[in-house]
Design an enzyme around this catalytic site. Structure first.
Site, PDB file in Angstrom:
ATOM      1  N   CYS A 110       0.811  -1.231   0.000  1.00  0.00           N
ATOM      2  CA  CYS A 110       0.000   0.000   0.000  1.00  0.00           C
ATOM      3  C   CYS A 110       0.840   1.274   0.000  1.00  0.00           C
ATOM      4  O   CYS A 110       0.349   2.339  -0.376  1.00  0.00           O
ATOM      5  CB  CYS A 110      -0.960   0.007   1.178  1.00  0.00           C
ATOM      6  SG  CYS A 110      -2.145  -1.338   1.130  1.00  0.00           S
ATOM      7  N   HIS A 152      -3.238   7.683   1.868  1.00  0.00           N
ATOM      8  CA  HIS A 152      -3.616   6.345   1.412  1.00  0.00           C
ATOM      9  C   HIS A 152      -5.027   6.059   1.904  1.00  0.00           C
ATOM     10  O   HIS A 152      -5.373   6.367   3.045  1.00  0.00           O
ATOM     11  CB  HIS A 152      -2.623   5.318   1.975  1.00  0.00           C
ATOM     12  CG  HIS A 152      -3.051   3.903   1.753  1.00  0.00           C
ATOM     13  ND1 HIS A 152      -3.479   3.444   0.528  1.00  0.00           N
ATOM     14  CD2 HIS A 152      -3.143   2.853   2.605  1.00  0.00           C
ATOM     15  CE1 HIS A 152      -3.797   2.175   0.635  1.00  0.00           C
ATOM     16  NE2 HIS A 152      -3.615   1.788   1.880  1.00  0.00           N
ATOM     17  N   ASN A 168      -9.890   0.273  -0.653  1.00  0.00           N
ATOM     18  CA  ASN A 168      -8.424   0.324  -0.586  1.00  0.00           C
ATOM     19  C   ASN A 168      -7.845  -0.292  -1.865  1.00  0.00           C
ATOM     20  O   ASN A 168      -7.955  -1.497  -2.075  1.00  0.00           O
ATOM     21  CB  ASN A 168      -7.951  -0.445   0.654  1.00  0.00           C
ATOM     22  CG  ASN A 168      -6.433  -0.400   0.843  1.00  0.00           C
ATOM     23  OD1 ASN A 168      -5.703   0.011  -0.059  1.00  0.00           O
ATOM     24  ND2 ASN A 168      -5.975  -0.827   1.995  1.00  0.00           N
TER      25      ASN A 168
HETATM   26  N1  ACO Z   1     -18.765  -7.913   8.424  1.00  0.00           N
HETATM   27  C1  ACO Z   1     -19.301  -8.115   9.644  1.00  0.00           C
HETATM   28  N2  ACO Z   1     -18.562  -8.395  10.732  1.00  0.00           N
HETATM   29  C2  ACO Z   1     -17.227  -8.456  10.572  1.00  0.00           C
HETATM   30  C3  ACO Z   1     -16.599  -8.257   9.324  1.00  0.00           C
HETATM   31  C4  ACO Z   1     -17.419  -7.978   8.229  1.00  0.00           C
HETATM   32  N3  ACO Z   1     -16.944  -7.745   7.004  1.00  0.00           N
HETATM   33  N4  ACO Z   1     -15.273  -8.392   9.498  1.00  0.00           N
HETATM   34  C5  ACO Z   1     -15.043  -8.657  10.783  1.00  0.00           C
HETATM   35  N5  ACO Z   1     -16.230  -8.716  11.440  1.00  0.00           N
HETATM   36  C6  ACO Z   1     -16.446  -8.971  12.847  1.00  0.00           C
HETATM   37  C7  ACO Z   1     -15.312  -9.708  13.493  1.00  0.00           C
HETATM   38  O1  ACO Z   1     -15.411 -11.104  13.278  1.00  0.00           O
HETATM   39  C8  ACO Z   1     -15.479  -9.329  14.947  1.00  0.00           C
HETATM   40  O2  ACO Z   1     -16.499 -10.139  15.503  1.00  0.00           O
HETATM   41  P1  ACO Z   1     -16.352 -10.692  17.008  1.00  0.00           P
HETATM   42  O3  ACO Z   1     -16.298  -9.474  17.873  1.00  0.00           O
HETATM   43  O4  ACO Z   1     -17.580 -11.510  17.158  1.00  0.00           O
HETATM   44  O5  ACO Z   1     -15.073 -11.477  17.012  1.00  0.00           O
HETATM   45  C9  ACO Z   1     -16.024  -7.883  14.880  1.00  0.00           C
HETATM   46  O6  ACO Z   1     -16.521  -7.726  13.554  1.00  0.00           O
HETATM   47  C10 ACO Z   1     -14.959  -6.840  15.181  1.00  0.00           C
HETATM   48  O7  ACO Z   1     -13.790  -7.152  14.419  1.00  0.00           O
HETATM   49  P2  ACO Z   1     -12.474  -6.283  14.484  1.00  0.00           P
HETATM   50  O8  ACO Z   1     -11.464  -6.872  13.583  1.00  0.00           O
HETATM   51  O9  ACO Z   1     -12.098  -6.035  15.899  1.00  0.00           O
HETATM   52  O10 ACO Z   1     -13.038  -4.899  13.899  1.00  0.00           O
HETATM   53  P3  ACO Z   1     -12.296  -3.526  13.721  1.00  0.00           P
HETATM   54  O11 ACO Z   1     -13.086  -2.465  14.338  1.00  0.00           O
HETATM   55  O12 ACO Z   1     -10.845  -3.620  14.076  1.00  0.00           O
HETATM   56  O13 ACO Z   1     -12.405  -3.313  12.147  1.00  0.00           O
HETATM   57  C11 ACO Z   1     -10.987  -3.471  10.213  1.00  0.00           C
HETATM   58  C12 ACO Z   1     -11.780  -4.218  11.273  1.00  0.00           C
HETATM   59  C13 ACO Z   1     -11.971  -2.662   9.390  1.00  0.00           C
HETATM   60  C14 ACO Z   1     -10.276  -4.461   9.343  1.00  0.00           C
HETATM   61  C15 ACO Z   1      -9.988  -2.528  10.906  1.00  0.00           C
HETATM   62  O14 ACO Z   1      -9.258  -3.202  11.887  1.00  0.00           O
HETATM   63  C16 ACO Z   1      -9.040  -1.909   9.930  1.00  0.00           C
HETATM   64  O15 ACO Z   1      -9.419  -1.145   9.079  1.00  0.00           O
HETATM   65  N6  ACO Z   1      -7.749  -2.191  10.061  1.00  0.00           N
HETATM   66  C17 ACO Z   1      -6.756  -1.665   9.169  1.00  0.00           C
HETATM   67  C18 ACO Z   1      -6.498  -2.672   8.147  1.00  0.00           C
HETATM   68  C19 ACO Z   1      -6.224  -2.098   6.796  1.00  0.00           C
HETATM   69  O16 ACO Z   1      -6.741  -1.084   6.399  1.00  0.00           O
HETATM   70  N7  ACO Z   1      -5.403  -2.815   6.063  1.00  0.00           N
HETATM   71  C20 ACO Z   1      -5.124  -2.494   4.709  1.00  0.00           C
HETATM   72  C21 ACO Z   1      -3.703  -2.650   4.365  1.00  0.00           C
HETATM   73  S1  ACO Z   1      -2.673  -1.720   5.412  1.00  0.00           S
HETATM   74  C22 ACO Z   1      -3.132  -0.223   5.159  1.00  0.00           C
HETATM   75  O17 ACO Z   1      -3.553   0.075   4.097  1.00  0.00           O
HETATM   76  C23 ACO Z   1      -3.023   0.736   6.245  1.00  0.00           C
END
Ligand code: ACO
Length: 323
Positions: free
Chosen positions: A114, A250, A280
């Site tokens: 990224c 980004h 993304n």
């Molecule tokens: N739909 C519904 N529920 C979901 C989904 C989905 N698509 N995905 C995960 N969940 C659930 C999980 O299973 C979890 O359930 P649980 O509590 O029963 O275990 C709950 O939602 C919370 O999950 P978390 O992973 O804690 O949610 P979070 O608030 O952290 O959001 C996310 C997840 C959106 C991935 C976030 O952590 C994020 O954006 N992280 C950055 C990752 C990123 O952007 N990476 C890209 C490459 S690196 C970069 O570009 C910076």
């Protein structure tokens, strides 16, 4: 007077097919509400069958060259950032080179996921400053749809396909008021590989593999690393955050973008965001966002832009660019 890389033009391309959150919710256990609340994403563009990363890149490159008023024969360097190349080799950059009619100079890919566009921009800028080329095409292009596990709701909802490009040209200039790239700042830390990676590859599994991510951990590192590198870029140029006309981050997650803007005390009206409609797009996200704001007239000649990105590796970086 020092050599400086100035931006002559930009361009972008998004595949025609749009996939909404509702469409994804019909395939995996997710909802439009969850995706929008956690990420800000409403839809993403997905490449057609047989449409390759190089195809997206060529469209974006042609549009950037058109704006710059140059042709393939005028370019003497292509640096293309991608984590989803057409083939293991040759580089996607050389495929683009042939397609745009550039026969001289050099073309190669860089891989910083990224952060790829910032790494490619820094590479081209340094080639120009070293006097090794005069006019460079810097491209970020991805087909992340091909490395997603479409049954993994924690990752498949986050990404999209696309490409963006910029034409850089050697000029002269000094100080923060002169047009062009003021500075670039790159970092990586290989200890965090397991938090964001693809579980395949030619040397390890002889398969392409799928993206795997510990989202919450990546999120925390992203906010910290981006804040630090942005401050580093400002400090290196003796500037305060209020000198920035546009933050072009980004586009991973609306919450990461807002977090970075808050730390800079930047008005959200000065932040270019496209994550809701592009999702993304990895290395393509910064030049895609840049192009949107140039085309709609927000970014004007002389504006100071802060570009920043963070990705797998981990890798992260920033650049200050006077448009
Ligand atoms: N739909 C519904 N529920 C979901 C989904 C989905 N698509 N995905 C995960 N969940 C659930 C999980 O299973 C979890 O359930 P649980 O509590 O029963 O275990 C709950 O939602 C919370 O999950 P978390 O992973 O804690 O949610 P979070 O608030 O952290 O959001 C996310 C997840 C959106 C991935 C976030 O952590 C994020 O954006 N992280 C950055 C990752 C990123 O952007 N990476 C890209 C490459 S690196 C970069 O570009 C910076």
């Amino acid at each position: 007077m020092a050599i400086r890389s100035i931006a002559r033009g930009c361009g972008a391309y998004l595949p025609e097919r749009i996939v909404t959150n509702a469409e994804l919710a019909a395939k995996v256990d997710t909802t439009d509400e969850w995706i929008q609340a956690r990420t800000g994403i409403k839809q993403r563009h997905i490449a057609a069958d047989g449409q390759l990363t190089s195809d997206l890149a060529v469209h974006a490159a042609n549009r950037a060259m058109e704006m710059a008023g140059v042709e393939g024969k005028d370019i003497d360097l292509i640096v293309l950032a991608t984590a989803t190349p057409d083939h293991t080799f040759p580089s996607t950059a050389t495929t683009v080179q042939a397609a745009i009619g550039m026969s001289g100079g050099a073309a190669f890919d860089v891989q910083a996921v990224c952060s790829g566009f910032i790494f490619a921009l820094a590479t081209a800028d340094n080639f120009i400053k070293a006097g090794q080329c005069k006019r460079a095409l810097v491209i970020g292009a991805e087909t992340f749809s091909r490395i997603l596990d479409w049954e993994d709701r924690t990752t498949c909802v986050l990404f999209g396909d696309g490409a963006g490009a910029i034409v850089l040209e050697a000029s002269e200039g000094e100080g923060p008021d002169a047009q062009g790239i003021l500075s670039t700042h790159l970092h990586s830390d290989g200890r965090f590989k397991e938090m964001l990676y693809v579980d395949g590859g030619p040397s390890s599994t002889q398969t392409v593999g799928h993206l795997r991510m510990q989202g919450r951990e990546v999120f925390k590192h992203a906010v910290t690393n981006l804040s630090n590198v942005v401050l580093e870029a400002l400090e290196a140029n003796g500037l305060e955050a209020d000198a920035i006309d546009w933050l072009v981050p980004h586009q991973a997650n609306q919450r990461i973008i807002s977090g970075a803007a808050r730390k800079l005390k930047m008005d959200t009206a000065k932040v270019v965001t496209t994550v809701s409609s592009h999702a993304n797009t990895s290395a393509a996200s910064v030049p895609l966002a840049l192009n949107v704001a140039v085309q709609d007239g927000r970014i004007k000649f002389g504006d100071l832009l802060l570009l920043e990105a963070m990705g797998g590796g981990f890798t992260w970086g920033a650049s200050l660019l006077r448009w």
